[in-house]
Motif scaffolding. Structure first.
Motif, short mmCIF file in Angstrom:
data_model
loop_
_atom_site.label_atom_id
_atom_site.label_comp_id
_atom_site.label_asym_id
_atom_site.label_seq_id
_atom_site.Cartn_x
_atom_site.Cartn_y
_atom_site.Cartn_z
N VAL B 32 -55.40 119.55 40.92
CA VAL B 32 -55.12 119.14 42.31
C VAL B 32 -56.14 119.82 43.22
N ILE B 33 -56.73 119.02 44.10
CA ILE B 33 -57.71 119.54 45.04
C ILE B 33 -57.16 119.32 46.45
N ALA B 34 -56.95 120.38 47.20
CA ALA B 34 -56.45 120.23 48.58
C ALA B 34 -56.96 121.41 49.41
N ILE B 42 -43.65 117.99 56.30
CA ILE B 42 -44.09 117.54 57.63
C ILE B 42 -42.94 117.06 58.52
N PRO B 43 -41.95 116.29 57.98
CA PRO B 43 -40.87 115.84 58.87
C PRO B 43 -40.19 116.97 59.65
N SER B 44 -40.12 118.17 59.10
CA SER B 44 -39.45 119.26 59.82
C SER B 44 -40.37 119.94 60.84
N ALA B 76 -59.78 123.30 48.06
CA ALA B 76 -61.08 122.76 48.47
C ALA B 76 -60.87 121.39 49.09
N ARG B 77 -61.91 120.93 49.73
CA ARG B 77 -61.88 119.61 50.36
C ARG B 77 -62.78 118.69 49.53
N ALA B 78 -62.27 117.52 49.18
CA ALA B 78 -63.12 116.55 48.49
C ALA B 78 -64.10 115.99 49.51
N ASN B 117 -56.37 109.30 44.85
CA ASN B 117 -56.71 109.71 46.21
C ASN B 117 -55.42 109.73 47.03
N ALA B 118 -54.98 110.92 47.40
CA ALA B 118 -53.76 111.07 48.21
C ALA B 118 -54.06 111.99 49.38
N THR B 119 -55.21 111.71 50.03
CA THR B 119 -55.71 112.64 51.06
C THR B 119 -55.06 112.45 52.43
N GLY B 120 -54.13 111.49 52.55
CA GLY B 120 -53.42 111.35 53.82
C GLY B 120 -54.36 110.95 54.96
N PRO B 121 -53.97 111.29 56.19
CA PRO B 121 -54.77 110.85 57.33
C PRO B 121 -55.69 111.94 57.87
N LYS B 122 -56.76 111.50 58.53
CA LYS B 122 -57.48 112.40 59.43
C LYS B 122 -56.80 112.21 60.79
N PHE B 184 -40.84 109.76 68.56
CA PHE B 184 -39.45 109.41 68.92
C PHE B 184 -38.53 110.60 68.64
N GLU B 185 -38.70 111.21 67.46
CA GLU B 185 -37.88 112.38 67.14
C GLU B 185 -38.17 113.53 68.10
N TYR B 186 -39.46 113.67 68.41
CA TYR B 186 -39.81 114.80 69.26
C TYR B 186 -39.20 114.66 70.65
C1 LIG Z 1 -44.65 115.09 62.85
C2 LIG Z 1 -44.37 114.12 61.75
C3 LIG Z 1 -43.05 113.85 61.39
C4 LIG Z 1 -42.77 112.96 60.37
N1 LIG Z 1 -41.48 112.71 60.04
C5 LIG Z 1 -41.20 111.88 59.01
C6 LIG Z 1 -39.86 111.65 58.62
O1 LIG Z 1 -38.91 112.15 59.23
N2 LIG Z 1 -39.63 110.84 57.56
C7 LIG Z 1 -40.65 110.26 56.87
O2 LIG Z 1 -40.39 109.55 55.90
N3 LIG Z 1 -41.93 110.46 57.22
C8 LIG Z 1 -42.23 111.25 58.26
N4 LIG Z 1 -43.53 111.46 58.62
C9 LIG Z 1 -44.58 110.81 57.83
C10 LIG Z 1 -44.87 111.60 56.57
O3 LIG Z 1 -45.16 112.91 56.89
C11 LIG Z 1 -46.02 110.93 55.83
O4 LIG Z 1 -45.60 109.66 55.45
C12 LIG Z 1 -46.42 111.68 54.58
O5 LIG Z 1 -46.77 113.00 54.86
C13 LIG Z 1 -47.56 110.95 53.90
O6 LIG Z 1 -47.87 111.62 52.72
P1 LIG Z 1 -49.34 111.71 52.17
O7 LIG Z 1 -49.26 112.50 50.92
O8 LIG Z 1 -49.93 110.36 52.12
O9 LIG Z 1 -50.18 112.50 53.28
P2 LIG Z 1 -50.04 114.03 53.70
O10 LIG Z 1 -48.65 114.48 53.52
O11 LIG Z 1 -50.66 114.15 55.04
O12 LIG Z 1 -50.94 114.80 52.63
C14 LIG Z 1 -52.33 114.69 52.60
C15 LIG Z 1 -52.88 115.79 51.72
O13 LIG Z 1 -54.28 115.59 51.54
C16 LIG Z 1 -54.97 116.80 51.83
N5 LIG Z 1 -56.35 116.47 52.22
C17 LIG Z 1 -56.81 116.11 53.42
N6 LIG Z 1 -58.15 115.92 53.35
C18 LIG Z 1 -58.52 116.16 52.07
C19 LIG Z 1 -59.75 116.13 51.37
N7 LIG Z 1 -60.90 115.82 51.97
N8 LIG Z 1 -59.75 116.46 50.06
C20 LIG Z 1 -58.62 116.79 49.42
N9 LIG Z 1 -57.42 116.84 50.04
C21 LIG Z 1 -57.37 116.52 51.34
C22 LIG Z 1 -54.11 117.45 52.89
O14 LIG Z 1 -54.41 118.82 53.02
C23 LIG Z 1 -52.73 117.19 52.31
O15 LIG Z 1 -52.46 118.11 51.29
C24 LIG Z 1 -43.84 112.32 59.68
C25 LIG Z 1 -45.16 112.57 60.05
C26 LIG Z 1 -45.42 113.44 61.09
C27 LIG Z 1 -46.86 113.70 61.48
#
Ligand SMILES: Cc1cc2nc3c(=O)[nH]c(=O)nc-3n(C[C@H](O)[C@H](O)[C@H](O)COP(=O)(O)OP(=O)(O)OC[C@H]3O[C@@H](n4cnc5c(N)ncnc54)[C@H](O)[C@@H]3O)c2cc1C
Lengths: 48, 484
Positions: B32-34, B42-44, B76-78, B117-122, B184-186
């Motif tokens: 795992v690379i993160a 994150i939801p909390s 690390a960051r990919a 690839n599960a890097t989520g959002p920027k 909305f939650e906030y």
């Molecule tokens: C404030 C907030 C509240 C939320 N509340 C809810 C909720 O109540 N219920 C719900 O279902 N969803 C909720 N969500 C949405 C939920 O958090 C996302 O759907 C979920 O986190 C998505 O998962 P993910 O693994 O795709 O991305 P993330 O959880 O964002 O994970 C991405 C991962 O990739 C890593 N990463 C980033 N860049 C790189 C790179 N270059 N190389 C390697 N790794 C990298 C990050 O460090 C992280 O570990 C909420 C979101 C926010 C922002």
């Protein structure tokens, strides 16, 4: 109690009655809803 | 022996890593690379953002968990993906840059047989002038942002206690934002905390969002059964806003955030300005900016990634108007069409199009939510892709596992105030996530599974989920019994 301003944004939506507001915090009713909601969520989860 | 590399340790990546490890013998390596050392529920972060929880309650260190699970963790960051290897490597690899203190800045090439690839959002604060916690608005997207927001909220509460009247704005900081549910939650937790502090009468709270109507949530809203009617979630949301004395401005694209003022343009082309002492505005999301190169070193980023930086998978990306969108456009296996050993899950995959209808104002500015990919689907995608890869590694002659958002339900519990006996939460379930008006002409979704209600039970569920998901993510005994 919500103060409504005629013809403004908050004039039109429905607002809960006293009974509805009470039911949202009633421990007995909410304990029941807790069970119902968990079953609903689990049924949803089981679809995948 | 196979090597599975997972980029990202969020909900999707971490779930994939744990499930893959559970199914694969130790002869197979999982890496795992993160960039962060911590896992974050994150939801909390919402509760951290109002001071009800501390960052330590929503995070834990990843390294010990991975050590126990025999998963290699590289902090690390990919940076780039080389799916054909390069002139000196026959095997595909990922280039990474360490963020681990002591090794920060060092680079490495990590070879893989399979890549997720599960890097989520920027968090693209730069899309709007003045947006973001380093500039003029606040955020709860990371636990660090949320902690900063809570500190500022505390100062504002003190000022109100001294008699000042303050203005709060909560919502989305750009016309193409997603994740309205979090804002909305906030807003409801903020309102609840101000009530608790006895200063609610000293605050004006306004919702500012890119939704066409309240209750859209980037999924075109929901039709659900309430009080003898089938009604739109807009009515449900407007009722809640009215009950809590919150104002709302929808159809807004924020153009600029100043210290005490936000400028926006609306779908009808009008412009407006709202004054504030406190603005929590979510940023739009994009992909994290990974690049891709072929064997010769030619940039092939656009082959692997869509223009928004998210990775292309088995979706139908043919551009088409809203009335031709189909549930079958949505991906099922999350496999990249060009490189069959690469998958993208969670927020990292490129959706084929929105769920809410695309709209533009007379100036040509797009104002509509982009599609959310919430926790539950992200976790499910992580699991099924891990299982698919396990099948491939074990040479089982099975089709890839499927989990289309057009065939998947979601439960969303939105906190509306934290308290064991006086809290509340909005409990929403929907099936499927992508509405299907051919199958369900009246409601777009199965009305039996598409529901919404508010009450204390919602808070209890949200609180229970907080503990259950952290337990699961720590891979404590029987973690797999907690469903995604
Ligand atoms: C404030 C907030 C509240 C939320 N509340 C809810 C909720 O109540 N219920 C719900 O279902 N969803 C909720 N969500 C949405 C939920 O958090 C996302 O759907 C979920 O986190 C998505 O998962 P993910 O693994 O795709 O991305 P993330 O959880 O964002 O994970 C991405 C991962 O990739 C890593 N990463 C980033 N860049 C790189 C790179 N270059 N190389 C390697 N790794 C990298 C990050 O460090 C992280 O570990 C909420 C979101 C926010 C922002």
């Amino acid at each position: 109690m919500v103060k409504r301003n005629p013809y403004e944004q908050n004039y039109y939506p429905p607002v809960p009655t006293k009974l509805t507001r009470w039911s949202r915090v009633s421990l007995l009713w909410q304990s029941f809803r807790f069970i119902v909601l968990n079953i609903k969520i689990l049924r949803m989860v089981r679809k995948h | 022996m196979a090597k599975l590399v997972i980029l990202g340790a969020g909900i999707a990546g971490h779930t994939a890593a744990l499930h893959a490890r559970r199914k694969l013998g130790r002869e197979h390596e999982i890496i795992v690379i993160a960039p962060n050392s911590k896992w974050n529920w994150i939801p909390s972060n919402i509760w951290v953002g109002v001071g009800w929880m501390k960052p330590e309650q929503v995070t834990f260190e990843l390294a010990p968990v991975y050590k126990k699970q025999h998963i290699t963790f590289k902090q690390a960051r990919a940076v780039s993906i080389h799916p054909q290897g390069d002139s000196s490597h026959a095997q595909p690899f990922v280039s990474i840059e360490y963020t681990l203190p002591g090794k920060a800045g060092q680079t490495e090439q990590v070879a893989y047989d399979y890549l997720i690839n599960a890097t989520g959002p920027k968090l693209n604060f730069a899309a709007t002038e003045g947006l973001g916690p380093e500039k003029n608005s606040l955020s709860v997207c990371t636990y660090g942002h949320a902690e900063q927001t809570a500190g500022i909220l505390k100062e504002h509460i003190e000022r109100m206690k001294k008699g000042e009247h303050l203005k709060f704005v909560v919502g989305t900081g750009h016309g193409m934002c997603t994740c309205q549910g979090a804002a909305f939650e906030y807003i409801f937790n903020l309102e609840f905390e101000l009530q608790k502090a006895g200063v609610r009468d000293k605050a004006t709270i306004t919702w500012l969002s890119n939704e066409v109507e309240l209750g859209d949530f980037g999924i075109g809203g929901m039709l659900l059964k309430r009080g003898g009617y089938i009604t739109h979630s807009r009515i449900f949301a407007e009722s809640l806003f009215t009950e809590r004395g919150l104002d709302w401005i929808t159809q807004a694209h924020v153009t600029k955030v100043e210290k005490n003022r936000t400028h926006y343009e609306l779908l009808n082309g009008e412009t407006g300005t709202i004054e504030h002492d406190f603005a929590m505005l979510l940023p739009p999301f994009s992909g994290v900016g990974l690049k891709a190169f072929d064997k010769e070193g030619t940039d092939i980023t656009s082959d692997l990634f869509a223009a928004n930086g998210f990775m292309k998978v088995d979706a139908d990306y043919t551009p088409k108007p809203y009335d031709q969108w189909k549930p079958s456009d949505w991906p099922k296996t999350y496999q990249n069409p060009l490189y069959k050993n690469i998958f993208a899950v969670g927020i990292a995959f490129a959706p084929p199009h929105g769920i809410s209808k695309p709209m533009k104002n007379p100036n040509g500015t797009p104002i509509n939510p982009t599609p959310p990919r919430t926790g539950m689907p992200s976790g499910v995608m992580g699991r099924i892709v891990a299982y698919s890869i396990v099948d491939l590694i074990k040479s089982r002659n099975k089709p890839l596992r499927e989990a289309s958002m057009a065939n998947m339900g979601a439960a969303c519990i939105a906190s509306a105030g934290a308290g064991l006996f006086n809290g509340s939460g909005v409990s929403m379930t929907m099936y499927p996530i992508i509405p299907d008006f051919d199958k369900y002409p009246e409601t777009g979704r199965d009305i039996k599974y598409t529901t919404g209600e508010i009450g204390l039970a919602g808070h209890w569920i949200k609180h229970a989920l907080h503990y259950a998901f952290i337990y699961k993510a720590k891979a404590l005994p029987l973690w797999m019994a907690v469903p995604e």
